[in-house]
Design a protein around this motif. Structure first.
Motif, PDB file in Angstrom:
ATOM      1  N   SER A 177       0.840  -1.200   0.000  1.00 12.86           N
ATOM      2  CA  SER A 177       0.000   0.000   0.000  1.00 12.86           C
ATOM      3  C   SER A 177       0.874   1.248   0.000  1.00 12.86           C
ATOM      4  O   SER A 177       2.040   1.215   0.419  1.00 12.86           O
ATOM      5  CB  SER A 177      -0.894   0.011   1.235  1.00 12.86           C
ATOM      6  N   LYS A 178       0.311   2.358  -0.438  1.00 13.56           N
ATOM      7  CA  LYS A 178       1.057   3.619  -0.430  1.00 13.56           C
ATOM      8  C   LYS A 178       1.436   4.021   0.994  1.00 13.56           C
ATOM      9  O   LYS A 178       2.506   4.602   1.216  1.00 13.56           O
ATOM     10  CB  LYS A 178       0.231   4.723  -1.099  1.00 13.56           C
ATOM     11  N   GLY A 179       0.582   3.706   1.969  1.00 13.16           N
ATOM     12  CA  GLY A 179       0.898   4.019   3.348  1.00 13.16           C
ATOM     13  C   GLY A 179       2.131   3.302   3.845  1.00 13.16           C
ATOM     14  O   GLY A 179       2.985   3.894   4.525  1.00 13.16           O
ATOM     15  N   ARG A 180       2.267   2.052   3.506  1.00 11.14           N
ATOM     16  CA  ARG A 180       3.470   1.296   3.894  1.00 11.14           C
ATOM     17  C   ARG A 180       4.674   1.780   3.096  1.00 11.14           C
ATOM     18  O   ARG A 180       5.780   1.895   3.633  1.00 11.14           O
ATOM     19  CB  ARG A 180       3.237  -0.202   3.696  1.00 11.14           C
ATOM     20  N   PHE A 181       4.472   2.065   1.824  1.00 14.25           N
ATOM     21  CA  PHE A 181       5.564   2.530   0.973  1.00 14.25           C
ATOM     22  C   PHE A 181       6.171   3.824   1.519  1.00 14.25           C
ATOM     23  O   PHE A 181       7.390   3.976   1.586  1.00 14.25           O
ATOM     24  CB  PHE A 181       5.036   2.747  -0.450  1.00 14.25           C
ATOM     25  N   TYR A 182       5.301   4.774   1.921  1.00 14.47           N
ATOM     26  CA  TYR A 182       5.777   6.074   2.407  1.00 14.47           C
ATOM     27  C   TYR A 182       5.964   6.123   3.924  1.00 14.47           C
ATOM     28  O   TYR A 182       6.301   7.167   4.479  1.00 14.47           O
ATOM     29  CB  TYR A 182       4.811   7.174   1.967  1.00 14.47           C
ATOM     30  N   GLY A 183       5.742   5.004   4.599  1.00 15.37           N
ATOM     31  CA  GLY A 183       5.986   4.944   6.034  1.00 15.37           C
ATOM     32  C   GLY A 183       4.952   5.645   6.882  1.00 15.37           C
ATOM     33  O   GLY A 183       5.207   5.946   8.055  1.00 15.37           O
ATOM     34  N   THR A 184       3.767   5.898   6.329  1.00 14.37           N
ATOM     35  CA  THR A 184       2.720   6.575   7.101  1.00 14.37           C
ATOM     36  C   THR A 184       1.810   5.589   7.822  1.00 14.37           C
ATOM     37  O   THR A 184       0.976   5.997   8.623  1.00 14.37           O
ATOM     38  CB  THR A 184       1.859   7.471   6.186  1.00 14.37           C
ATOM     39  N   GLU A 185       1.948   4.317   7.524  1.00 13.25           N
ATOM     40  CA  GLU A 185       1.259   3.284   8.284  1.00 13.25           C
ATOM     41  C   GLU A 185       2.272   2.194   8.638  1.00 13.25           C
ATOM     42  O   GLU A 185       3.234   1.975   7.897  1.00 13.25           O
ATOM     43  CB  GLU A 185       0.076   2.699   7.509  1.00 13.25           C
ATOM     44  N   PRO A 186       2.106   1.531   9.770  1.00 19.41           N
ATOM     45  CA  PRO A 186       3.130   0.602  10.238  1.00 19.41           C
ATOM     46  C   PRO A 186       3.187  -0.675   9.406  1.00 19.41           C
ATOM     47  O   PRO A 186       2.208  -1.081   8.780  1.00 19.41           O
ATOM     48  CB  PRO A 186       2.698   0.298  11.673  1.00 19.41           C
ATOM     49  N   GLU A 187       4.343  -1.299   9.441  1.00 21.76           N
ATOM     50  CA  GLU A 187       4.489  -2.618   8.850  1.00 21.76           C
ATOM     51  C   GLU A 187       3.764  -3.639   9.732  1.00 21.76           C
ATOM     52  O   GLU A 187       3.720  -3.494  10.952  1.00 21.76           O
ATOM     53  CB  GLU A 187       5.974  -2.991   8.737  1.00 21.76           C
ATOM     54  N   PRO A 188       3.188  -4.680   9.130  1.00 23.77           N
ATOM     55  CA  PRO A 188       2.487  -5.688   9.932  1.00 23.77           C
ATOM     56  C   PRO A 188       3.431  -6.503  10.817  1.00 23.77           C
ATOM     57  O   PRO A 188       2.991  -7.103  11.796  1.00 23.77           O
ATOM     58  CB  PRO A 188       1.798  -6.567   8.888  1.00 23.77           C
ATOM     59  N   ARG A 189       4.710  -6.504  10.477  1.00 17.15           N
ATOM     60  CA  ARG A 189       5.711  -7.209  11.288  1.00 17.15           C
ATOM     61  C   ARG A 189       6.501  -6.169  12.079  1.00 17.15           C
ATOM     62  O   ARG A 189       7.170  -5.314  11.503  1.00 17.15           O
ATOM     63  CB  ARG A 189       6.625  -8.048  10.385  1.00 17.15           C
ATOM     64  N   VAL A 190       6.437  -6.265  13.391  1.00 18.40           N
ATOM     65  CA  VAL A 190       6.935  -5.197  14.258  1.00 18.40           C
ATOM     66  C   VAL A 190       8.447  -5.016  14.183  1.00 18.40           C
ATOM     67  O   VAL A 190       8.972  -3.950  14.513  1.00 18.40           O
ATOM     68  CB  VAL A 190       6.525  -5.452  15.729  1.00 18.40           C
ATOM     69  N   ASP A 191       9.172  -6.039  13.749  1.00 18.46           N
ATOM     70  CA  ASP A 191      10.628  -5.947  13.700  1.00 18.46           C
ATOM     71  C   ASP A 191      11.141  -5.459  12.345  1.00 18.46           C
ATOM     72  O   ASP A 191      12.350  -5.479  12.089  1.00 18.46           O
ATOM     73  CB  ASP A 191      11.260  -7.302  14.031  1.00 18.46           C
ATOM     74  N   VAL A 192      10.235  -5.017  11.475  1.00 21.13           N
ATOM     75  CA  VAL A 192      10.612  -4.544  10.138  1.00 21.13           C
ATOM     76  C   VAL A 192      10.462  -3.030  10.075  1.00 21.13           C
ATOM     77  O   VAL A 192       9.418  -2.491  10.445  1.00 21.13           O
ATOM     78  CB  VAL A 192       9.755  -5.217   9.050  1.00 21.13           C
ATOM     79  N   LYS A 193      11.500  -2.358   9.590  1.00 21.67           N
ATOM     80  CA  LYS A 193      11.474  -0.895   9.492  1.00 21.67           C
ATOM     81  C   LYS A 193      10.463  -0.432   8.441  1.00 21.67           C
ATOM     82  O   LYS A 193      10.067  -1.186   7.566  1.00 21.67           O
ATOM     83  CB  LYS A 193      12.881  -0.379   9.155  1.00 21.67           C
ATOM     84  N   SER A 194      10.059   0.840   8.519  1.00 18.39           N
ATOM     85  CA  SER A 194       9.143   1.430   7.548  1.00 18.39           C
ATOM     86  C   SER A 194       9.907   2.080   6.410  1.00 18.39           C
ATOM     87  O   SER A 194      11.096   2.392   6.538  1.00 18.39           O
ATOM     88  CB  SER A 194       8.251   2.472   8.235  1.00 18.39           C
ATOM     89  N   GLY A 195       9.203   2.317   5.303  1.00 19.45           N
ATOM     90  CA  GLY A 195       9.803   3.019   4.172  1.00 19.45           C
ATOM     91  C   GLY A 195       9.809   2.173   2.922  1.00 19.45           C
ATOM     92  O   GLY A 195       9.035   1.224   2.783  1.00 19.45           O
ATOM     93  N   HIS A 196      10.714   2.513   2.000  1.00 19.89           N
ATOM     94  CA  HIS A 196      10.783   1.785   0.740  1.00 19.89           C
ATOM     95  C   HIS A 196      12.201   1.776   0.188  1.00 19.89           C
ATOM     96  O   HIS A 196      13.069   2.523   0.649  1.00 19.89           O
ATOM     97  CB  HIS A 196       9.824   2.383  -0.292  1.00 19.89           C
ATOM     98  N   ILE A 197      12.419   0.941  -0.792  1.00 17.19           N
ATOM     99  CA  ILE A 197      13.717   0.835  -1.463  1.00 17.19           C
ATOM    100  C   ILE A 197      13.953   2.108  -2.276  1.00 17.19           C
ATOM    101  O   ILE A 197      13.055   2.551  -3.002  1.00 17.19           O
ATOM    102  CB  ILE A 197      13.747  -0.404  -2.382  1.00 17.19           C
ATOM    103  N   PRO A 198      15.123   2.728  -2.169  1.00 18.58           N
ATOM    104  CA  PRO A 198      15.392   3.953  -2.947  1.00 18.58           C
ATOM    105  C   PRO A 198      15.173   3.731  -4.441  1.00 18.58           C
ATOM    106  O   PRO A 198      15.478   2.664  -4.986  1.00 18.58           O
ATOM    107  CB  PRO A 198      16.868   4.235  -2.637  1.00 18.58           C
ATOM    108  N   ASN A 199      14.626   4.749  -5.086  1.00 16.00           N
ATOM    109  CA  ASN A 199      14.369   4.754  -6.531  1.00 16.00           C
ATOM    110  C   ASN A 199      13.261   3.800  -6.959  1.00 16.00           C
ATOM    111  O   ASN A 199      13.035   3.619  -8.170  1.00 16.00           O
ATOM    112  CB  ASN A 199      15.647   4.443  -7.337  1.00 16.00           C
ATOM    113  N   SER A 200      12.582   3.184  -5.988  1.00 14.58           N
ATOM    114  CA  SER A 200      11.458   2.320  -6.352  1.00 14.58           C
ATOM    115  C   SER A 200      10.195   3.143  -6.532  1.00 14.58           C
ATOM    116  O   SER A 200      10.118   4.300  -6.104  1.00 14.58           O
ATOM    117  CB  SER A 200      11.244   1.243  -5.281  1.00 14.58           C
TER     118      SER A 200
END
Length: 279
Positions: A177-200
């Motif tokens: 989702s765009k929320g997960r991609f841009y880090g505005t909503e949490p990842e479903p797995r708590v040990d995984v950082k938010s954000g996206h791969i650069p240039n993706s």
């Protein structure tokens, strides 16, 4: 009579018409949906279906990340145990319409098997037509002669993605989702950082679907041409490789043949040290 298939997607009407062909194998590829409370299991299945256990049988149980594909020899052995032959036609479906079944389709493509398709709309669409179903069961299977012809261009690993971040001939498309991609909503797995791969680029898998059915081919083509007008190679990523495979299926249907799935996807990238992350 035996058949071959020349499309990655079939309708429930097509499946019903070819239901009694001797080389047909229907695979129930259902898994729970990690980001949804929707029920993705059922006590019913398509008549004669064979359960393809993505989580426990067709994923590497010793891997650090979920849904990691098996090595080719192990996949070959497990596929044979499901009764799959070199001349089988395999139709994959799931109980959410089109969700986890494309992952199985991509697994077979990775293993060099082309006589495979996804059932558009899956079990829900099948039920709306009152086509034959049965209570969940595992049928007695005769070992098949399926042989892998591994196609490594269909898969990418973290090192591959890291080395190709600035490659102008590649587009990395993220199915989350765009929320997960841009880090505005949490990842479903708590040990995984938010954000996206650069240039993706954000390309939510939900955008290629409507009510659990893949959108028409011409509509999908326009979507893919918009994000990739020069027909560059795609690398599809998501959370754990499941919904990235939906984009791979849509790309194949749209005649974008140059693509690979990042197997570890964001769960691996977002858990790794020494890799760049953008928000």
């Amino acid at each position: 009579m035996k058949i071959k298939i020349d499309t990655p997607l079939v309708t429930v009407d097509w499946l019903k018409h070819h239901f009694n062909y001797e080389n047909l194998i229907v695979l129930d590829c259902t898994i729970p949906k990690v980001t949804s409370k929707l029920k993705s299991t059922s006590d019913m299945q398509i008549l004669g279906a064979v359960y393809f256990d993505i989580k426990n049988t067709f994923s590497d149980q010793n891997a650090n990340f979920p849904n990691t594909v098996l090595n080719p020899k192990e996949f070959e052995k497990k596929a044979q145990e499901l009764g799959i032959n070199n001349d089988s036609i395999v139709v994959c479906y799931d109980n959410l319409g089109v969700y986890s079944s494309p992952r199985v389709w991509w697994n077979f493509k990775l293993m060099g098997f082309d006589n495979v398709a996804v059932l558009n709309g899956g079990f829900p669409k099948w039920k709306t037509k009152n086509y034959p179903t049965e209570p969940k069961q595992q049928h007695k299977l005769t070992k098949g002669n399926f042989v892998v012809k591994y196609s490594p261009t269909k898969i990418k690993y973290t090192d591959n993605v890291l080395s190709q971040l600035k490659d102008n001939h590649i587009i990395i498309a993220d199915a989350r989702s765009k929320g997960r991609f841009y880090g505005t909503e949490p990842e479903p797995r708590v040990d995984v950082k938010s954000g996206h791969i650069p240039n993706s680029k954000s390309f939510p898998y939900t955008s290629v679907l409507k009510e659990g059915v893949l959108k028409p081919k011409e509509e999908l083509k326009l979507m893919f041409q918009k994000i990739n007008p020069d027909y560059k190679e795609f690398i599809f990523t998501c959370g754990t490789g499941i919904t990235a495979s939906i984009l791979a299926l849509a790309a194949e249907l749209s005649e974008f043949k140059k693509y690979a799935v990042y197997d570890g996807s964001w769960t691996e990238w977002g858990s790794s040290k020494n890799v760049p992350i953008e928000i």
